[in-house]
Design a protein around this motif. Structure first.
Motif, mmCIF file in Angstrom:
data_model
loop_
_atom_site.group_PDB
_atom_site.id
_atom_site.type_symbol
_atom_site.label_atom_id
_atom_site.label_comp_id
_atom_site.label_asym_id
_atom_site.label_seq_id
_atom_site.Cartn_x
_atom_site.Cartn_y
_atom_site.Cartn_z
ATOM 1 N N TYR A 129 0.802 -1.221 0.000
ATOM 2 C CA TYR A 129 0.000 0.000 0.000
ATOM 3 C C TYR A 129 0.838 1.277 0.000
ATOM 4 C CZ TYR A 129 -3.213 -3.700 1.230
ATOM 5 O OH TYR A 129 -3.904 -4.880 1.253
ATOM 6 N N VAL A 130 1.781 1.331 -0.933
ATOM 7 C CA VAL A 130 2.576 2.534 -1.205
ATOM 8 C C VAL A 130 2.112 3.039 -2.564
ATOM 9 C CG1 VAL A 130 4.890 3.442 -1.632
ATOM 10 C CG2 VAL A 130 4.545 1.712 0.142
ATOM 11 N N PHE A 131 1.710 4.312 -2.643
ATOM 12 C CA PHE A 131 1.103 4.855 -3.859
ATOM 13 C C PHE A 131 1.753 6.171 -4.262
ATOM 14 C CE2 PHE A 131 -2.079 2.345 -1.652
ATOM 15 C CZ PHE A 131 -2.513 1.497 -2.662
ATOM 16 N N LEU A 132 2.146 6.250 -5.522
ATOM 17 C CA LEU A 132 2.649 7.485 -6.105
ATOM 18 C C LEU A 132 1.443 8.384 -6.383
ATOM 19 C CD1 LEU A 132 5.308 8.765 -7.101
ATOM 20 C CD2 LEU A 132 4.782 7.845 -9.352
ATOM 21 N N ILE A 133 1.517 9.647 -5.981
ATOM 22 C CA ILE A 133 0.406 10.569 -6.208
ATOM 23 C C ILE A 133 0.312 10.890 -7.696
ATOM 24 C CG2 ILE A 133 -0.465 12.910 -5.785
ATOM 25 C CD1 ILE A 133 0.678 12.692 -2.949
ATOM 26 N N THR A 134 -0.867 10.625 -8.260
ATOM 27 C CA THR A 134 -1.084 10.870 -9.689
ATOM 28 C C THR A 134 -2.052 12.011 -9.942
ATOM 29 O OG1 THR A 134 -2.785 9.146 -9.710
ATOM 30 C CG2 THR A 134 -0.551 8.495 -10.360
ATOM 31 N N THR A 135 -2.988 12.238 -9.012
ATOM 32 C CA THR A 135 -3.943 13.343 -9.165
ATOM 33 C C THR A 135 -4.179 13.999 -7.813
ATOM 34 O OG1 THR A 135 -5.859 11.909 -8.801
ATOM 35 C CG2 THR A 135 -5.167 12.252 -11.083
ATOM 36 N N VAL A 136 -4.446 15.298 -7.860
ATOM 37 C CA VAL A 136 -4.792 16.042 -6.651
ATOM 38 C C VAL A 136 -6.005 16.904 -6.962
ATOM 39 C CG1 VAL A 136 -4.043 17.733 -4.933
ATOM 40 C CG2 VAL A 136 -2.385 16.089 -5.870
ATOM 41 N N GLY A 137 -7.077 16.685 -6.235
ATOM 42 C CA GLY A 137 -8.280 17.496 -6.373
ATOM 43 C C GLY A 137 -8.489 18.322 -5.125
ATOM 44 N N GLY A 138 -8.855 19.564 -5.312
ATOM 45 C CA GLY A 138 -9.099 20.433 -4.172
ATOM 46 C C GLY A 138 -8.022 21.492 -4.063
ATOM 47 N N PRO A 139 -8.131 22.273 -3.064
ATOM 48 C CA PRO A 139 -8.984 22.123 -1.896
ATOM 49 C C PRO A 139 -10.435 22.469 -2.217
ATOM 50 C CG PRO A 139 -7.681 24.129 -1.697
ATOM 51 C CD PRO A 139 -7.241 23.435 -2.951
ATOM 52 N N TYR A 140 -11.337 21.550 -1.847
ATOM 53 C CA TYR A 140 -12.766 21.761 -2.015
ATOM 54 C C TYR A 140 -13.286 22.516 -0.798
ATOM 55 C CZ TYR A 140 -12.195 18.349 -5.716
ATOM 56 O OH TYR A 140 -11.781 17.696 -6.842
ATOM 57 N N THR A 141 -14.286 23.377 -1.017
ATOM 58 C CA THR A 141 -14.735 24.242 0.070
ATOM 59 C C THR A 141 -16.060 23.838 0.698
ATOM 60 O OG1 THR A 141 -15.702 25.742 -1.566
ATOM 61 C CG2 THR A 141 -13.482 26.261 -0.784
ATOM 62 N N LEU A 142 -16.990 23.262 -0.051
ATOM 63 C CA LEU A 142 -18.287 22.898 0.518
ATOM 64 C C LEU A 142 -18.098 21.906 1.669
ATOM 65 C CD1 LEU A 142 -21.320 23.266 0.397
ATOM 66 C CD2 LEU A 142 -21.412 21.388 -1.247
ATOM 67 N N ILE A 143 -17.394 20.847 1.397
ATOM 68 C CA ILE A 143 -16.916 19.923 2.433
ATOM 69 C C ILE A 143 -15.393 20.041 2.354
ATOM 70 C CG2 ILE A 143 -16.789 17.540 3.227
ATOM 71 C CD1 ILE A 143 -19.455 17.067 1.724
ATOM 72 N N PRO A 144 -14.768 20.736 3.296
ATOM 73 C CA PRO A 144 -13.342 21.055 3.186
ATOM 74 C C PRO A 144 -12.445 19.807 3.179
ATOM 75 C CG PRO A 144 -14.384 22.291 4.976
ATOM 76 C CD PRO A 144 -15.354 21.272 4.499
ATOM 77 N N HIS A 145 -11.941 19.472 1.999
ATOM 78 C CA HIS A 145 -11.064 18.314 1.890
ATOM 79 C C HIS A 145 -10.299 18.353 0.576
ATOM 80 C CE1 HIS A 145 -14.344 16.889 -0.665
ATOM 81 N NE2 HIS A 145 -13.581 15.872 -1.062
#
Length: 151
Positions: A129-145
């Motif tokens: 369970y080691v994962f290379l980051i491929t996508t980043v979404g956000g920061p989202y504001t309605l539900i902050p995450h």
């Protein structure tokens, strides 16, 4: 939901082209792992993917992930080497793993030998369970995450 712990490793290259990894342990995240396998020309190839949801909160106008301020990737790279443990970013080329890892900066060249081509390769060979980051979404504001995809 939001009951897992991961360690995010932020990659930093200094002016001498030394690569450092800055680990940040994050508790209270949502981690969804999709285990799969593809048959490639050379045989079985791992196709595991992960979706990591990380909450943030606002403190004095700053986005905080846990107890660290979130800084966008390009801004994070401009910081001095001494300050990097005090903030976090999410960028393509960083990686994360399920579980905790010591929060001490790691020099990539300490893990470069004939078997490993750096710290990420070392971790990927020795841990599940080691994962290379491929996508980043956000920061989202309605539900902050943030929504982070890994492969």
């Amino acid at each position: 939901m939001y009951d897992k712990t991961v360690t995010v490793f932020n990659k930093y290259t200094d002016q001498n082209d030394n690569i450092y990894w800055y680990p940040h342990v994050l508790s209270g995240v949502d981690l969804i792992i999709d285990k799969a396998a593809n048959v490639a020309k050379t045989g079985l190839d791992s196709a595991d993917t992960a979706n990591l949801h990380v909450k943030y909160h606002i403190l004095h106008g700053e986005k905080m992930v846990g107890d660290k301020p979130y800084i966008p990737p390009k801004e994070w790279e401009k910081q001095l080497n001494d300050d990097l443990s005090e903030s976090i970013t999410f960028a393509s080329g960083d990686f994360f793993m399920q579980g905790e890892y010591a929060e001490t900066p790691i020099l990539d060249s300490d893990y470069s030998d004939r078997v490993n081509s750096g710290f990420y390769n070392y971790m990927n060979k020795r841990h599940d369970y080691v994962f290379l980051i491929t996508t980043v979404g956000g920061p989202y504001t309605l539900i902050p995450h943030f929504e982070i995809g890994g492969k």
